[in-house]
Design a protein around this motif. Structure first.
Motif, mmCIF file in Angstrom:
data_model
loop_
_atom_site.group_PDB
_atom_site.id
_atom_site.type_symbol
_atom_site.label_atom_id
_atom_site.label_comp_id
_atom_site.label_asym_id
_atom_site.label_seq_id
_atom_site.Cartn_x
_atom_site.Cartn_y
_atom_site.Cartn_z
ATOM 1 N N ILE A 39 0.682 -1.303 -0.156
ATOM 2 C CA ILE A 39 0.115 -0.101 0.036
ATOM 3 C C ILE A 39 0.801 1.218 -0.092
ATOM 4 N N VAL A 40 1.907 1.267 0.888
ATOM 5 C CA VAL A 40 2.665 2.575 0.993
ATOM 6 C C VAL A 40 3.539 2.621 -0.443
ATOM 7 N N GLN A 41 4.053 1.452 -1.119
ATOM 8 C CA GLN A 41 4.790 1.605 -2.207
ATOM 9 C C GLN A 41 3.978 2.121 -3.381
ATOM 10 N N ASP A 42 2.702 1.944 -3.405
ATOM 11 C CA ASP A 42 1.950 2.374 -4.418
ATOM 12 C C ASP A 42 1.395 4.043 -4.348
ATOM 13 N N PHE A 43 1.203 4.314 -2.899
ATOM 14 C CA PHE A 43 1.240 5.772 -2.512
ATOM 15 C C PHE A 43 2.273 6.434 -3.120
ATOM 16 N N ASN A 44 3.495 5.984 -2.725
ATOM 17 C CA ASN A 44 4.755 6.652 -2.832
ATOM 18 C C ASN A 44 5.073 6.730 -4.540
ATOM 19 N N PHE A 45 4.750 5.718 -5.094
ATOM 20 C CA PHE A 45 5.279 5.739 -6.412
ATOM 21 C C PHE A 45 4.161 6.868 -7.207
ATOM 22 N N GLN A 46 2.752 7.084 -6.848
ATOM 23 C CA GLN A 46 1.961 8.123 -7.665
ATOM 24 C C GLN A 46 2.623 9.457 -7.114
ATOM 25 N N ARG A 47 2.885 9.423 -5.903
ATOM 26 C CA ARG A 47 3.567 10.715 -5.442
ATOM 27 C C ARG A 47 4.544 11.252 -5.912
ATOM 28 N N MET A 48 5.319 10.570 -6.633
ATOM 29 C CA MET A 48 6.481 11.040 -7.481
ATOM 30 C C MET A 48 6.118 11.453 -8.764
ATOM 31 N N LEU A 49 4.838 11.499 -8.893
ATOM 32 C CA LEU A 49 4.509 12.441 -10.117
ATOM 33 C C LEU A 49 4.354 13.932 -9.970
ATOM 34 N N ASN A 50 4.625 14.259 -8.553
ATOM 35 C CA ASN A 50 4.695 15.727 -8.205
ATOM 36 C C ASN A 50 5.168 15.650 -7.029
ATOM 37 N N PRO A 51 6.762 15.574 -7.167
ATOM 38 C CA PRO A 51 7.649 15.463 -5.873
ATOM 39 C C PRO A 51 7.830 16.672 -5.252
ATOM 40 N N ARG A 52 7.397 17.994 -5.689
ATOM 41 C CA ARG A 52 7.743 19.019 -4.892
ATOM 42 C C ARG A 52 6.525 19.160 -3.924
ATOM 43 N N LEU A 53 5.585 18.444 -3.841
ATOM 44 C CA LEU A 53 4.423 18.626 -2.877
ATOM 45 C C LEU A 53 4.787 17.827 -1.690
#
Length: 303
Positions: A39-53
């Motif tokens: 679950i954490v891996q999937d959240f973080n993978f999408q998070r990298m689409l906007n790493p400045r947030l």
């Protein structure tokens, strides 16, 4: 139903907290639910689409009144939670809903990614106002019992900012009940360890808002509770008594009452001026003939 909104930076910490003993995953979107790790891996993978947030972790707790227990099940909770998210503008993103069974009142934790499926940031603007409105509408739609306010909150379970906010809320509310004007309220809450500060409109003495502080933490009155805005407190105090004894600056009475006091003072000043003013003394005008004779006499003497 009521909601509590939290934002954070770590999906690992949030997921680890939510997936504890007596928890149940009731809904997931865009996530593998094999384990907390996936679950954490999937959240973080999408998070990298906007790493400045920085604060990409959205966390909302939806809680229901104990009176609603018999009408609640997973389907009802999921349905109302999805409608809540839609009203909040939280769409097209990863989402996890986890039900906890460790409290008397039913509640679920919603974790969502503030970086949506297209790499855009999900806005948190006016979140608390929109949340209040959404809960009110959903309570009416589903027939959930409306919260009776902060009086029924278990103060003993509160921590951090929430504990401080409720301490300020209880102190100010007690101060309003025991005060006749702003000065008495200020003295009361100061004795209890709470300070208040007015916010003034730029380049004027007009009061625009109020904030309260305790233990180094400062909160806007309306952020603690709608009843603690400047206008609501002023109405409550004026409803008790219109006494106007102030000894501190910048603490002032309401602008309307001050305007009335100034009008009375102006009227008294005008009457006093009429009764006791000293008239201007106008020099007596000299007879023209006498003035002409003096002029001739002076000319003769000079010769």
């Amino acid at each position: 139903m009521i909601a509590k909104i939290i934002e954070g930076r770590s999906f690992g910490g949030c997921v680890g907290y939510v997936l504890k003993k007596d928890s149940e995953i009731i809904y997931a979107n865009g996530l593998r639910t094999d384990s907390a790790k996936t679950i954490v891996q999937d959240f973080n993978f999408q998070r990298m689409l906007n790493p400045r947030l920085g604060k990409a972790v959205g966390h909302i707790i939806l809680s229901w009144n104990t009176a609603d227990k018999d009408m609640l099940n997973n389907d009802i909770m999921i349905s109302s939670a999805k409608r809540y998210l839609s009203k909040m503008g939280i769409r097209h993103t990863q989402c996890l809903m986890v039900r906890h069974h460790d409290r008397k009142h039913d509640h679920i934790h919603i974790i969502f990614n503030r970086v949506n499926d297209h790499g855009k940031t999900i806005s948190n603007s006016n979140g608390r106002y929109k949340s209040f409105k959404a809960c009110k509408e959903l309570n009416a739609m589903y027939g959930f019992k409306q919260s009776e306010g902060k009086q029924n909150v278990n103060r003993g379970r509160l921590k951090g900012n929430d504990r401080t906010k409720y301490q300020i809320y209880d102190t100010v509310k007690a101060g309003i009940r025991n005060s006749k004007n702003w000065t008495e309220l200020q003295n009361y809450i100061r004795y209890k360890g709470v300070e208040m500060q007015f916010k003034y409109r730029s380049s004027s003495a007009e009061i625009q808002g109020i904030s309260f502080s305790k233990d180094g933490q400062v909160f806007r009155g309306s952020a603690i509770d709608r009843s603690l805005s400047y206008s609501q407190i002023d109405k409550a105090l004026n409803g008790i008594d219109n006494s106007k004894e102030l000894y501190y600056t910048p603490f002032t009475d309401s602008p309307a009452s001050l305007s009335a006091d100034n009008s009375i003072g102006k009227a008294i000043g005008e009457v006093a001026s009429a009764l006791f003013s000293i008239p201007d003394i106008v020099p007596e005008q000299e007879d023209p003939l006498i003035k002409k004779r003096k002029k001739k006499e002076n000319y003769r003497l000079k010769r």
